[in-house]
Design a protein around this motif. Sequence first.
Motif, short mmCIF file in Angstrom:
data_model
loop_
_atom_site.label_atom_id
_atom_site.label_comp_id
_atom_site.label_asym_id
_atom_site.label_seq_id
_atom_site.Cartn_x
_atom_site.Cartn_y
_atom_site.Cartn_z
N UNK A 11 101.58 44.26 53.01
CA UNK A 11 102.89 43.97 52.45
C UNK A 11 103.64 45.25 52.11
N UNK A 12 102.94 46.20 51.51
CA UNK A 12 103.57 47.49 51.18
C UNK A 12 104.04 48.17 52.46
N UNK A 13 103.20 48.16 53.49
CA UNK A 13 103.57 48.78 54.76
C UNK A 13 104.80 48.10 55.36
N UNK A 14 104.81 46.77 55.37
CA UNK A 14 105.94 46.03 55.94
C UNK A 14 107.24 46.40 55.22
N UNK A 15 107.20 46.43 53.91
CA UNK A 15 108.41 46.76 53.14
C UNK A 15 108.84 48.20 53.38
N UNK A 16 107.87 49.10 53.48
CA UNK A 16 108.19 50.51 53.75
C UNK A 16 108.87 50.64 55.10
N UNK A 17 108.32 49.99 56.10
CA UNK A 17 108.88 50.06 57.46
C UNK A 17 110.26 49.42 57.49
N UNK A 18 110.43 48.30 56.79
CA UNK A 18 111.75 47.65 56.73
C UNK A 18 112.80 48.58 56.15
N UNK A 19 112.39 49.44 55.23
CA UNK A 19 113.32 50.41 54.65
C UNK A 19 113.51 51.64 55.53
N UNK A 38 98.68 55.82 51.97
CA UNK A 38 98.03 55.44 53.23
C UNK A 38 96.78 54.62 53.00
N UNK A 39 95.99 55.00 52.01
CA UNK A 39 94.78 54.24 51.68
C UNK A 39 95.13 52.84 51.19
N UNK A 40 96.19 52.73 50.40
CA UNK A 40 96.65 51.41 49.93
C UNK A 40 97.07 50.56 51.13
N UNK A 41 97.88 51.13 52.01
CA UNK A 41 98.36 50.38 53.16
C UNK A 41 97.23 49.91 54.06
N UNK A 42 96.15 50.68 54.14
CA UNK A 42 95.01 50.29 54.96
C UNK A 42 94.04 49.37 54.22
N UNK A 66 106.66 41.31 44.87
CA UNK A 66 105.73 42.02 45.75
C UNK A 66 104.45 41.21 45.92
N UNK A 67 103.91 40.70 44.82
CA UNK A 67 102.69 39.91 44.89
C UNK A 67 102.94 38.56 45.57
N UNK A 68 104.12 37.99 45.36
CA UNK A 68 104.47 36.74 46.05
C UNK A 68 104.49 36.93 47.55
N UNK A 69 104.98 38.09 47.98
CA UNK A 69 105.00 38.37 49.42
C UNK A 69 103.59 38.47 49.98
N UNK A 70 102.66 38.95 49.17
CA UNK A 70 101.26 39.00 49.59
C UNK A 70 100.75 37.58 49.83
N UNK A 71 101.07 36.69 48.92
CA UNK A 71 100.65 35.30 49.05
C UNK A 71 101.31 34.65 50.26
N UNK A 72 102.59 34.92 50.48
CA UNK A 72 103.30 34.38 51.63
C UNK A 72 102.65 34.85 52.93
N UNK A 73 102.26 36.11 52.96
CA UNK A 73 101.57 36.65 54.14
C UNK A 73 100.29 35.88 54.40
N UNK A 74 99.55 35.56 53.34
CA UNK A 74 98.32 34.79 53.47
C UNK A 74 98.61 33.40 54.03
N UNK A 75 99.67 32.77 53.56
CA UNK A 75 100.05 31.44 54.03
C UNK A 75 100.46 31.48 55.50
N UNK A 76 101.19 32.53 55.89
CA UNK A 76 101.61 32.67 57.28
C UNK A 76 100.40 32.84 58.19
N UNK A 77 99.43 33.65 57.75
CA UNK A 77 98.23 33.85 58.55
C UNK A 77 97.43 32.56 58.68
#
Length: 89
Positions: A11-19, A38-42, A66-77
């Motif tokens: 999620x952090x990586x996606x938001x960083x790239x979107x910016x 980088x360690x967080x993103x991995x 930010x945490x909600x987006x993590x949950x959304x990512x889990x639901x999408x997967x």
Amino acid sequence: MSALVERFGVTVRQLRVQNGWSQVQLAERSELDRSYVGEIERGRVIASIVTAEKLAFALQIDVAALLSRCQLLDQQRAGQLISLAAIAR
């Protein structure tokens, strides 16, 4: 690591790239070391709540969102896995 730690990193990586930012730019904006970002993103380290807050502030999103987006990512997967299972039948 746990799935939540991995989803947080993605999620952090996606938001960083979107910016349109590099890891260096996010690190500077969040006052963190680039290698730590980088360690967080991995998903290799567990970010503290203070670190999550710094990242959220830098990404111009609140921690809860930010945490909600993590949950959304889990639901999408999960939805993708269900779709793949249906195709495999």
